[in-house]
Scaffold this motif. Structure first.
Motif, short mmCIF file in Angstrom:
data_model
loop_
_atom_site.label_atom_id
_atom_site.label_comp_id
_atom_site.label_asym_id
_atom_site.label_seq_id
_atom_site.Cartn_x
_atom_site.Cartn_y
_atom_site.Cartn_z
N ASP A 133 0.82 -1.28 -0.31
CA ASP A 133 -0.15 -0.07 0.09
C ASP A 133 0.88 1.25 0.17
O ASP A 133 2.03 1.20 0.50
CB ASP A 133 -0.84 0.07 1.31
N PRO B 152 -3.54 6.42 8.03
CA PRO B 152 -4.14 5.85 6.93
C PRO B 152 -4.93 4.45 7.51
O PRO B 152 -4.84 3.55 6.92
CB PRO B 152 -3.13 5.44 6.15
N TRP C 113 -8.83 3.16 9.17
CA TRP C 113 -10.17 3.32 9.55
C TRP C 113 -10.49 3.93 11.06
O TRP C 113 -11.29 4.74 11.13
CB TRP C 113 -11.03 2.34 9.53
N GLU C 114 -9.60 3.26 11.84
CA GLU C 114 -9.55 3.71 13.36
C GLU C 114 -9.49 5.35 13.65
O GLU C 114 -9.77 5.63 14.83
CB GLU C 114 -8.94 2.80 14.28
N ASN D 1 -3.73 0.60 -3.26
CA ASN D 1 -3.39 -0.79 -2.89
C ASN D 1 -2.90 -1.54 -4.05
O ASN D 1 -3.87 -1.75 -5.14
CB ASN D 1 -4.57 -1.59 -2.27
N ARG E 102 -2.58 -4.87 -5.79
CA ARG E 102 -2.87 -6.16 -5.52
C ARG E 102 -3.01 -7.18 -6.77
O ARG E 102 -3.27 -6.86 -7.72
CB ARG E 102 -4.44 -6.27 -4.96
N LYS F 63 -5.15 -9.45 -7.68
CA LYS F 63 -6.34 -9.63 -8.08
C LYS F 63 -6.90 -8.23 -8.81
O LYS F 63 -7.78 -8.29 -9.32
CB LYS F 63 -7.17 -10.10 -6.92
N LYS G 81 -6.04 -0.90 -6.53
CA LYS G 81 -7.29 -0.06 -6.00
C LYS G 81 -6.59 1.35 -5.60
O LYS G 81 -5.39 1.37 -5.04
CB LYS G 81 -8.05 -0.59 -4.79
N TRP H 234 -10.02 9.27 0.56
CA TRP H 234 -10.60 9.05 1.80
C TRP H 234 -11.27 10.28 2.28
O TRP H 234 -10.39 11.35 2.35
CB TRP H 234 -9.82 8.32 2.84
N LYS I 94 -18.03 -5.94 6.14
CA LYS I 94 -18.53 -6.54 5.29
C LYS I 94 -18.45 -7.96 5.33
O LYS I 94 -17.61 -8.50 5.89
CB LYS I 94 -17.93 -6.08 3.85
P1 MGP Z 1 -6.99 -3.90 2.19
O1 MGP Z 1 -5.68 -3.99 2.27
O2 MGP Z 1 -7.98 -2.55 2.29
O3 MGP Z 1 -7.60 -4.52 0.93
O4 MGP Z 1 -7.78 -4.70 3.31
P2 MGP Z 1 -7.44 -6.18 -0.10
O5 MGP Z 1 -5.79 -6.49 0.60
O6 MGP Z 1 -7.54 -5.90 -1.18
O7 MGP Z 1 -8.43 -7.01 0.93
P3 MGP Z 1 -9.73 -6.93 0.55
O8 MGP Z 1 -10.65 -7.38 1.92
O9 MGP Z 1 -10.40 -5.55 0.48
O10 MGP Z 1 -10.37 -7.84 -0.62
C1 MGP Z 1 -7.18 -6.18 3.71
C2 MGP Z 1 -7.62 -6.21 5.03
O11 MGP Z 1 -6.83 -5.43 5.77
C3 MGP Z 1 -9.00 -5.90 5.51
O12 MGP Z 1 -9.78 -6.84 5.34
C4 MGP Z 1 -8.77 -5.75 7.19
O13 MGP Z 1 -8.81 -6.94 7.85
C5 MGP Z 1 -7.30 -4.87 6.95
N1 MGP Z 1 -7.39 -3.61 7.02
C6 MGP Z 1 -7.44 -2.80 5.95
N2 MGP Z 1 -7.38 -1.47 6.47
C7 MGP Z 1 -7.48 -0.24 5.41
C8 MGP Z 1 -7.66 -1.30 7.73
C9 MGP Z 1 -7.68 -0.34 8.72
O14 MGP Z 1 -7.80 0.72 8.52
N3 MGP Z 1 -7.89 -0.79 10.02
C10 MGP Z 1 -8.11 -2.54 10.32
N4 MGP Z 1 -7.80 -2.57 11.67
N5 MGP Z 1 -7.86 -3.09 9.35
C11 MGP Z 1 -7.71 -2.73 8.11
#
Ligand code: MGP
Length: 218
Positions: free
Chosen positions: A91, A101, A103-104, A156, A158, A160, A163, A167, A207
């Motif tokens: 990322d 960066p 959610w919390e 991100n 990835r 797959k 993205k 925000w 989700k």
């Molecule tokens: P991701 O890195 O945002 O996307 O989230 P990715 O890898 O494409 O996965 P997907 O679930 O969207 O398909 C990966 C995982 O990291 C998430 O499922 C969360 O478990 C965790 N995660 C991501 N973010 C941005 C956060 C965050 O801000 N806080 C917490 N606690 N976990 C996060």
């Protein structure tokens, strides 16, 4: 998360040294030589490398407390590792100073993101220019009165599909969110038939399937 500290006070623009000129084929390597206008916000880059499960410091100075103007946006870009060169799982983000960066973070927890999902081919054709445009939208405060709602942006990388997201701080701020989405879509040059969605972080975090419902679309 690697943090680069940014300068906060204006500095004069000294002419490039001979060393800087020769370093990059007569092009000036230091963007601060082109600095003209103060930025409204301080921005902090960070990156996350999931493979090694460690954070690493971004190896560049992106922006001090100034906007780099004119054709020297390219100087700024040269200082940013191309997203398409990042390893899958990484990322890269740019947030306002003081906002993590995640959610919390207090400024993110009621917010959400305008999400641009790319297919695999778009890593080559679109990822870097979309990310650059996203950075320029941020530091250029491109969302008029609603730029205050912007917290930052994340890419991100990835396997797959990559993205990119901007925000914002409050998913209930309908006017701000939709204005930001409209401007962002236009800045990326997306055609009207492409629809982008805004999802709240709360929905993303809880989700159950692979997709999160859109609160707004443009
Ligand atoms: P991701 O890195 O945002 O996307 O989230 P990715 O890898 O494409 O996965 P997907 O679930 O969207 O398909 C990966 C995982 O990291 C998430 O499922 C969360 O478990 C965790 N995660 C991501 N973010 C941005 C956060 C965050 O801000 N806080 C917490 N606690 N976990 C996060």
């Amino acid at each position: 998360i690697g943090i680069i500290s940014m300068e906060t006070t204006p500095t004069p623009n000294p002419p490039p040294t001979e060393e800087e000129k020769t370093e990059s084929n007569q092009e000036v390597a230091n963007p601060e030589h082109y600095i003209k206008h103060p930025l409204q916000n301080r921005w902090r880059p960070s990156s996350f490398d999931i493979d090694s499960l460690k954070t690493r410091q971004v190896n560049i100075l992106v922006i001090s407390n100034f906007v780099v103007v004119g054709n020297c946006w390219s100087c700024l870009y040269n200082h940013i590792q191309l997203s398409s060169n990042l390893m899958p799982g990484c990322d890269y983000s740019l947030f306002k100073d003081g906002i993590e960066p995640m959610w919390e973070d207090e400024k993110n927890k009621r917010g959400g993101r305008w999400l641009i999902t790319l297919n695999k081919q778009q890593r080559r054709s679109d990822l870097d220019r979309f990310w650059l445009e996203t950075l320029l939208c941020l530091i250029g405060e491109s969302f008029d009165d609603y730029s205050d709602d912007v917290c930052g942006a994340v890419v991100n990388v990835r396997a797959k599909g990559d993205k990119i997201a901007i925000w914002t701080t409050e998913c209930e701020n309908r006017e701000a969110v939709t204005h930001i989405g409209r401007v962002y879509k236009e800045r990326l040059g997306l055609p009207p038939k492409i629809v982008i969605g805004y999802q709240s972080h709360a929905d993303t975090a809880t989700k159950s399937g692979s997709t999160t419902k859109n609160r707004f679309v443009v």
